[in-house]
Every structure is written in structure tokens, then in C-alpha cells.
Design an enzyme around this catalytic site. Structure first.
Site, PDB file in Angstrom:
ATOM      1  N   LYS A 227      17.960 -23.817   7.732  1.00 44.64           N
ATOM      2  CA  LYS A 227      19.370 -23.551   8.071  1.00 44.64           C
ATOM      3  C   LYS A 227      20.222 -24.761   7.677  1.00 44.64           C
ATOM      4  O   LYS A 227      19.857 -25.895   7.956  1.00 44.64           O
ATOM      5  CB  LYS A 227      19.514 -23.257   9.567  1.00 44.64           C
ATOM      6  CG  LYS A 227      18.869 -21.914   9.940  1.00 44.64           C
ATOM      7  CD  LYS A 227      19.235 -21.473  11.335  1.00 44.64           C
ATOM      8  CE  LYS A 227      18.435 -20.261  11.752  1.00 44.64           C
ATOM      9  NZ  LYS A 227      19.143 -18.986  11.619  1.00 44.64           N
TER      10      LYS A 227
ATOM     11  N   LYS B 119      15.923 -13.733  24.867  1.00 44.69           N
ATOM     12  CA  LYS B 119      16.458 -12.497  24.289  1.00 44.69           C
ATOM     13  C   LYS B 119      17.408 -11.888  25.310  1.00 44.69           C
ATOM     14  O   LYS B 119      17.270 -12.095  26.512  1.00 44.69           O
ATOM     15  CB  LYS B 119      15.329 -11.497  24.043  1.00 44.69           C
ATOM     16  CG  LYS B 119      14.258 -12.020  23.095  1.00 44.69           C
ATOM     17  CD  LYS B 119      14.320 -11.304  21.773  1.00 44.69           C
ATOM     18  CE  LYS B 119      13.296 -11.805  20.800  1.00 44.69           C
ATOM     19  NZ  LYS B 119      13.841 -12.031  19.457  1.00 44.69           N
TER      20      LYS B 119
ATOM     21  N   ASP C 128      -5.072  -2.073  -2.063  1.00 40.43           N
ATOM     22  CA  ASP C 128      -5.724  -1.779  -0.799  1.00 40.43           C
ATOM     23  C   ASP C 128      -6.618  -2.984  -0.527  1.00 40.43           C
ATOM     24  O   ASP C 128      -7.516  -3.291  -1.311  1.00 40.43           O
ATOM     25  CB  ASP C 128      -6.543  -0.494  -0.968  1.00 40.43           C
ATOM     26  CG  ASP C 128      -7.316  -0.176   0.296  1.00 40.43           C
ATOM     27  OD1 ASP C 128      -7.301  -1.015   1.222  1.00 40.43           O
ATOM     28  OD2 ASP C 128      -7.938   0.899   0.340  1.00 40.43           O
ATOM     29  N   LEU C 129      -6.352  -3.656   0.561  1.00 40.26           N
ATOM     30  CA  LEU C 129      -7.065  -4.919   0.814  1.00 40.26           C
ATOM     31  C   LEU C 129      -8.570  -4.750   0.909  1.00 40.26           C
ATOM     32  O   LEU C 129      -9.328  -5.664   0.637  1.00 40.26           O
ATOM     33  CB  LEU C 129      -6.556  -5.544   2.113  1.00 40.26           C
ATOM     34  CG  LEU C 129      -5.292  -6.370   1.967  1.00 40.26           C
ATOM     35  CD1 LEU C 129      -4.889  -6.936   3.296  1.00 40.26           C
ATOM     36  CD2 LEU C 129      -5.516  -7.481   0.961  1.00 40.26           C
TER      37      LEU C 129
ATOM     38  N   ARG D  83       0.832  -1.205   0.000  1.00 39.59           N
ATOM     39  CA  ARG D  83       0.000   0.000   0.000  1.00 39.59           C
ATOM     40  C   ARG D  83       0.863   1.250   0.000  1.00 39.59           C
ATOM     41  O   ARG D  83       0.465   2.301  -0.435  1.00 39.59           O
ATOM     42  CB  ARG D  83      -0.822   0.026   1.297  1.00 39.59           C
ATOM     43  CG  ARG D  83      -2.244  -0.391   1.134  1.00 39.59           C
ATOM     44  CD  ARG D  83      -2.981  -0.227   2.432  1.00 39.59           C
ATOM     45  NE  ARG D  83      -2.148  -0.557   3.591  1.00 39.59           N
ATOM     46  CZ  ARG D  83      -2.452  -0.209   4.839  1.00 39.59           C
ATOM     47  NH1 ARG D  83      -3.529   0.486   5.081  1.00 39.59           N
ATOM     48  NH2 ARG D  83      -1.672  -0.557   5.845  1.00 39.59           N
TER      49      ARG D  83
ATOM     50  N   HIS E 100      11.820 -20.797   9.480  1.00 36.01           N
ATOM     51  CA  HIS E 100      13.098 -20.604   8.796  1.00 36.01           C
ATOM     52  C   HIS E 100      14.229 -21.436   9.419  1.00 36.01           C
ATOM     53  O   HIS E 100      15.239 -21.681   8.781  1.00 36.01           O
ATOM     54  CB  HIS E 100      13.461 -19.114   8.685  1.00 36.01           C
ATOM     55  CG  HIS E 100      13.965 -18.501   9.949  1.00 36.01           C
ATOM     56  ND1 HIS E 100      13.135 -18.107  10.965  1.00 36.01           N
ATOM     57  CD2 HIS E 100      15.217 -18.205  10.372  1.00 36.01           C
ATOM     58  CE1 HIS E 100      13.863 -17.601  11.952  1.00 36.01           C
ATOM     59  NE2 HIS E 100      15.130 -17.643  11.612  1.00 36.01           N
TER      60      HIS E 100
ATOM     61  N   HIS F  87      10.263 -23.023  16.302  1.00 38.66           N
ATOM     62  CA  HIS F  87      11.663 -23.381  16.044  1.00 38.66           C
ATOM     63  C   HIS F  87      12.189 -24.483  16.971  1.00 38.66           C
ATOM     64  O   HIS F  87      12.780 -25.454  16.519  1.00 38.66           O
ATOM     65  CB  HIS F  87      12.578 -22.161  16.195  1.00 38.66           C
ATOM     66  CG  HIS F  87      12.154 -20.979  15.381  1.00 38.66           C
ATOM     67  ND1 HIS F  87      11.629 -21.094  14.113  1.00 38.66           N
ATOM     68  CD2 HIS F  87      12.181 -19.653  15.648  1.00 38.66           C
ATOM     69  CE1 HIS F  87      11.358 -19.878  13.648  1.00 38.66           C
ATOM     70  NE2 HIS F  87      11.677 -18.988  14.564  1.00 38.66           N
TER      71      HIS F  87
HETATM   72  C1  BG6 Z   1      12.088 -15.306  14.579  1.00 42.87           C
HETATM   73  C2  BG6 Z   1      11.586 -14.655  15.840  1.00 42.87           C
HETATM   74  O1  BG6 Z   1      11.224 -16.338  14.192  1.00 42.87           O
HETATM   75  O2  BG6 Z   1      13.380 -15.844  14.803  1.00 42.87           O
HETATM   76  C3  BG6 Z   1      12.547 -13.581  16.306  1.00 42.87           C
HETATM   77  O3  BG6 Z   1      10.304 -14.077  15.601  1.00 42.87           O
HETATM   78  C4  BG6 Z   1      13.948 -14.144  16.430  1.00 42.87           C
HETATM   79  O4  BG6 Z   1      12.133 -13.037  17.553  1.00 42.87           O
HETATM   80  C5  BG6 Z   1      14.358 -14.879  15.162  1.00 42.87           C
HETATM   81  O5  BG6 Z   1      14.830 -13.078  16.682  1.00 42.87           O
HETATM   82  C6  BG6 Z   1      15.686 -15.603  15.342  1.00 42.87           C
HETATM   83  O6  BG6 Z   1      16.107 -16.115  14.114  1.00 42.87           O
HETATM   84  P1  BG6 Z   1      17.655 -16.261  13.785  1.00 42.87           P
HETATM   85  O7  BG6 Z   1      17.679 -16.939  12.456  1.00 42.87           O
HETATM   86  O8  BG6 Z   1      18.217 -14.882  13.764  1.00 42.87           O
HETATM   87  O9  BG6 Z   1      18.239 -17.093  14.888  1.00 42.87           O
END
Ligand code: BG6
Length: 487
Positions: free
Chosen positions: A179, A337, A91-92, A48, A175, A237
Site C-alpha cells: 500500500k 469485521k 488437473d493437479l 480446472r 498486500h 498485516h
Molecule cells: C485480507 C483478509 O488479507 O485482507 C481479508 O484475508 C480482509 O479478510 C482483507 O478483508 C483486507 O484488506 P484491505 O486491503 O481491503 O484492507
């Protein structure tokens, strides 16, 4: 390498943080490497916040360029990458805009990928809008986490998306599965007969999986405060890593064989007894502290965070798997964190020798251990005892090292790059199937529920440390400690 699969990659949330930091840089790397993306493949950004293609490309130049090719940008590749990019302003709230999208991409060849790099509240409206103009046919849809907030909301999204796209069309991203060292763990376990006989309760004493971050919540305080570490890192994860560590050898590496075995692990997790949560789960929240010489603020004073927030920024758990291979072996999971270091690793502690003919030093900790370091410095290390040179039989811990950068000259592929190429190629193995996701939510839910109503706040820890002392005490009860506490 495969360049035959032409594609139209439609990126919703084209000016979002994820597009800027991960998705567009990953697509650029694939483009720059040559031979990975079909020449005819197009990226159609949808957003948008830009008026037209020129304005969007200006945004890409300003915001994406700094995130690509840290060791020097290939300008020619960058220019030809920009040529792949088209832009559609949507625009959704306006269904007409999807007609425009359809018209903009109808002449483009190849498979269509719709990547929803947007908040989850937009997943269902976008899917409906795509279906209303017939764009769900023969297409793939990629959903970013967080997919829901709990089992119920995740089911609601999956049900609604599932009415429009078949499960084989849905790619749920985690993700961590992309890796390189996670792939290597599969290769290590299922390509070598050596480890298989040892990979079980008779020989393994405990397993630790840690994802520690130095970063705080950055600019995402608002999102994070409604999410917390359990939803942000554990449900996805950490449980995905656990399922790969603990799964049975699959029949083949095809998508469903791998995902079936992971699912069996998730379903075999010992259910959390709400009365025992205090013994198997620790939640923490950072306060101000020092990281690498600079003082960082506490969580409760971060922008977007409620000052009296009880959201956890640290979680440690003891998990058990109820099957013949793993019964009785504790798996300790931990994430946080603002911890002392950025490290993600899996530590497999094997049992010590049952009787030491070599003296007490053969029973010492630090050996009989496999450490799979996911980041930084991807390595797999097998720690053993060896005799120290000289008189007498004095033992010391040494390690056999598989440092990937020494063996393989070619650079490693970034997780998003691998996963995006998999979507384009139609490979689902590294994406989370709906039943896996449900099993993971079901397992974490008693903890979420308890923490929601608990009158005990998260345990404080200073930024720059390894989290609350209670996380160490939990391991001490099992006669063990976190890896860094041994050194
Ligand atoms: C994400 C989280 O899925 O993964 C983030 O939402 C986190 O909070 C991140 O920082 C960490 O990923 P990576 O690949 O940097 O270890």
C-alpha cells in the site's frame, strides 16, 4: 519505469476469487498504464474450471472486467490485455498436465513467475509437480496468505517449498506492504531527520494501529470460521505494520536490510504470558446490528459459519517491544469485521509538554499526535496546538496535512499492482521472509492456544460499532483511549 524485463506469469487458481478481484485487475492496470510491462510478457492462467482459452477469456470478460478501471474502461487496452492471456487446463492429480504446461511455456521469453492463488493445501503439491518437469529452475514463486495455520503448519509448507525453491525465489505476499501510504511511512521516517529524535520512548506515549472493516465475512464464511481475525489480520498485516513503525533505520533499502530490521522488531516483541492473556488481548464476535442504515446479520448466522462458533471477528491487543527505543511504550493493535467504519490508520501519540506555561489547555488531548491514514483518503497529519485568534491565550488543536492527492497529481498505485511488478522485477523488499513469518507465528501462538481451549467465548459486539467495550477498557487502564473515542 522498466519494460525490459520480459516475463511469463503463470497464474494458478486462474478462476479464483483473488484472480478475479485483485490479480488480473492489477495486471490489467499495469498493462493499461503503458510502459510497465514488457510487450512480450504473457499471462498463462491455469485452472480446472474452463475447457480452453476461449472459455477462459469469456470468464475473464464476465468476471474480471467489472473489477477494473472504475472510472471508465479503456476498451482498446482491454482487448490488447486479453491478447496477453494464454490458458492451460490442469488437473493437479494428473502429472501429465504439467508436461503440457511446460510445453506451453517453454518458448516464452523472460523470467517465469508462478503465482499460487490457491488454497495453501495445494502449495506443496504444485511445487512438486513444477519440479518434476524442471519448471522450478530460474523461476520465482509467489505464495498467497494464509501460509499455514500455525507455526508448525507454516514451517511444514516452508520446508517443503524450500526444498524446491531457494529463499530468494520465494515471494510471500502481504498486500499491506504494497500500500502506498506504507511506503510513505518509510519515506517519512527515513527521509526526514525531523521525526527520528522523537521516534522513541522518551517522546512517544503510545501507538495505535487499527485496521477496521465494515465488511463481514462475505462469501468466505467457511474459510473464515477456521481462521479468525488473529490469523487473518494480526499475524500478518498488523504485525508487519508494527514492524515498519518500530524498526530501526535500515542501512539501505535493499531487501535484506529492510527485512533484517523488521525481523529484529518481531523478535523483540514481549512474549505473551499465557496467564496474562486476559489483560493484553480482547477477542470479540459480532452479532446483528446496523451499518449505514441497513441491518446486517450476526456472524453465527453467516453462511458457512457454525452456529456455536467461537471464532473471533475482532481482536485488540496490547503489545510491548523489548528494546531501548520502545521499552515501556504500549502499542495497541486492533482489527475487526463489521465495525463502524472502514479505516486503517497508525496513530502516534507523543507525550504532552512536561509543564504548561500556557495553562491547562496546553495539556489537552488532540495535539502532539501524528496520524498516518492508510485508507481511505491517504493522508499524514501532524496535530499541534495553536493559539485561537482573539484575546487571551486559548489553544486549539490544528493539523499540518500531507494529503497525497493534493501533492501528487498522478494516481496512486494499487497494492497488488506494485507487488506484482516487484515480483517481475525481482525486488523482494516488500515480501515477507521466512524468518519474519516464523517470528510472527511464534509470537501469536500462545494467544491462539489459549483461545482454542478457553471456556470464555469471544465478547459480543453489535455490527456497526467499534467492538467490545473490553477493548476500550484495556486502553483506559493506560490512561488513554482509541482515537475515535476522543471525538
Ligand atoms: C485480507 C483478509 O488479507 O485482507 C481479508 O484475508 C480482509 O479478510 C482483507 O478483508 C483486507 O484488506 P484491505 O486491503 O481491503 O484492507
Amino acid at each position: 519505469m522498466q519494460t525490459d524485463s520480459s516475463f511469463t506469469f503463470v497464474l494458478f487458481g486462474g478462476t479464483g476469487d483473488l484472480s478475479m478481484r485483485k490479480i488480473l485487475p492489477a495486471l490489467f492496470e499495469a498493462h493499461r498504464a503503458g510502459g510497465m510491462l514488457a510487450d512480450s510478457g504473457k499471462i498463462v492462467a491455469v485452472a480446472r474450471h474452463a475447457a480452453n482459452r476461449d472459455e477462459y477469456l469469456q470468464w475473464v470478460n464476465e468476471h474480471v472486467k467489472p473489477h477494473v478501471s472504475k472510472d471508465g474502461l479503456d476498451e482498446a487496452a482491454w482487448t490488447s490485455f486479453l491478447e496477453r492471456i494464454e490458458f492451460v487446463k490442469i488437473d493437479l492429480g494428473n502429472p501429465e498436465d504439467f508436461v503440457q504446461l511446460r510445453d506451453a511455456i517453454k518458448h516464452l521469453p523472460g523470467i517465469r513467475v508462478f503465482y499460487l492463488a490457491t488454497g495453501p493445501s495445494l502449495f506443496v503439491p504444485i511445487c512438486h509437480a513444477l519440479a518434476s518437469v524442471g519448471l522450478n529452475e530460474n523461476a520465482r514463486i509467489v505464495l498467497e496468505k494464509p501460509l499455514g495455520y500455525d507455526l508448525k503448519s507454516s514451517n511444514a509448507i516452508n520446508d517443503a517449498v524450500g526444498e524446491i525453491f531457494a529463499e530468494e525465489q520465494i515471494y510471500r505476499i502481504d498486500h499491506y506492504l504494497g500500500k502506498e501510504p506504507v511506503q510513505n511511512l518509510l519515506a517519512l521516517r527515513f527521509g526526514n531527520a525531523l521525526f527520528e529524535p522523537l521516534w522513541r520512548r522518551e517522546w512517544v506515549e503510545s501507538i495505535q494501529i487499527t485496521i477496521a472493516e465494515e465488511l463481514g465475512v462475505e462469501a468466505r464464511g467457511d474459510f473464515y470460521d477456521n481462521t479468525g481475525a488473529l490469523r487473518d489480520m494480526v499475524q500478518n498485516h498488523l504485525l508487519q505494520l508494527l514492524s515498519i513503525v518500530a524498526m530501526e533505520p535500515p542501512h539501505s533499502m535493499d531487501s535484506d536490510s529492510v527485512r533484517d530490521e523488521k525481523l529484529r522488531v518481531l523478535r523483540a516483541l514481549k512474549p505473551i504470558d499465557p496467564n496474562e492473556i486476559g489483560k493484553v488481548a480482547v477477542r470479540g464476535q459480532y452479532h446483528a446490528g446496523g451499518i449505514r442504515g441497513s441491518t446486517v446479520p450476526g456472524y453465527a448466522t453467516e453462511a458457512g459459519v457454525k452456529p456455536d462458533s467461537t471464532t473471533e471477528t475482532f481482536v485488540a491487543l496490547k503489545v510491548e517491544i523489548e528494546n531501548w527505543r520502545w521499552a515501556g511504550v504500549p502499542f495497541f493493535l486492533r482489527t475487526g469485521k463489521r465495525l463502524a467504519d472502514r479505516v486503517a490508520e497508525i496513530v502516534v501519540n507523543f507525550r504532552a509538554v512536561p509543564h504548561s506555561a500556557l495553562g491547562a489547555s496546553a495539556l489537552r488531548a488532540g495535539a502532539n499526535r501524528l496520524v498516518i491514514r492508510l485508507q481511505p483518503n491517504e493522508t499524514i497529519r501532524l496535530y499541534c496546538l495553536a493559539k485561537q485568534p482573539g484575546e487571551g491565550m486559548n489553544l486549539a488543536s490544528v493539523h499540518l496535512d500531507l494529503a497525497f492527492d493534493k501533492f501528487f497529481r498522478e494516481g496512486q498505485m494499487e497494492a497488488y499492482q506494485r507487488l506484482l511488478l516487484d515480483v517481475i522485477r525481482g525486488r523482494l523488499a516488500l515480501f515477507v521472509r521466512r524468518d519474519e513469518q516464523e517470528a510472527a507465528w511464534r509470537w501469536v501462538e500462545p494467544i491462539l492456544n489459549e483461545w482454542k481451549v478457553s471456556t470464555k467465548p469471544p465478547k459480543p459486539y453489535a455490527a456497526g460499532t467499534w467492538g467490545p467495550a473490553a477493548a476500550s477498557a484495556m486502553l483506559a487502564q493506560h490512561g488513554t483511549c482509541w482515537l475515535e473515542e476522543e471525538n
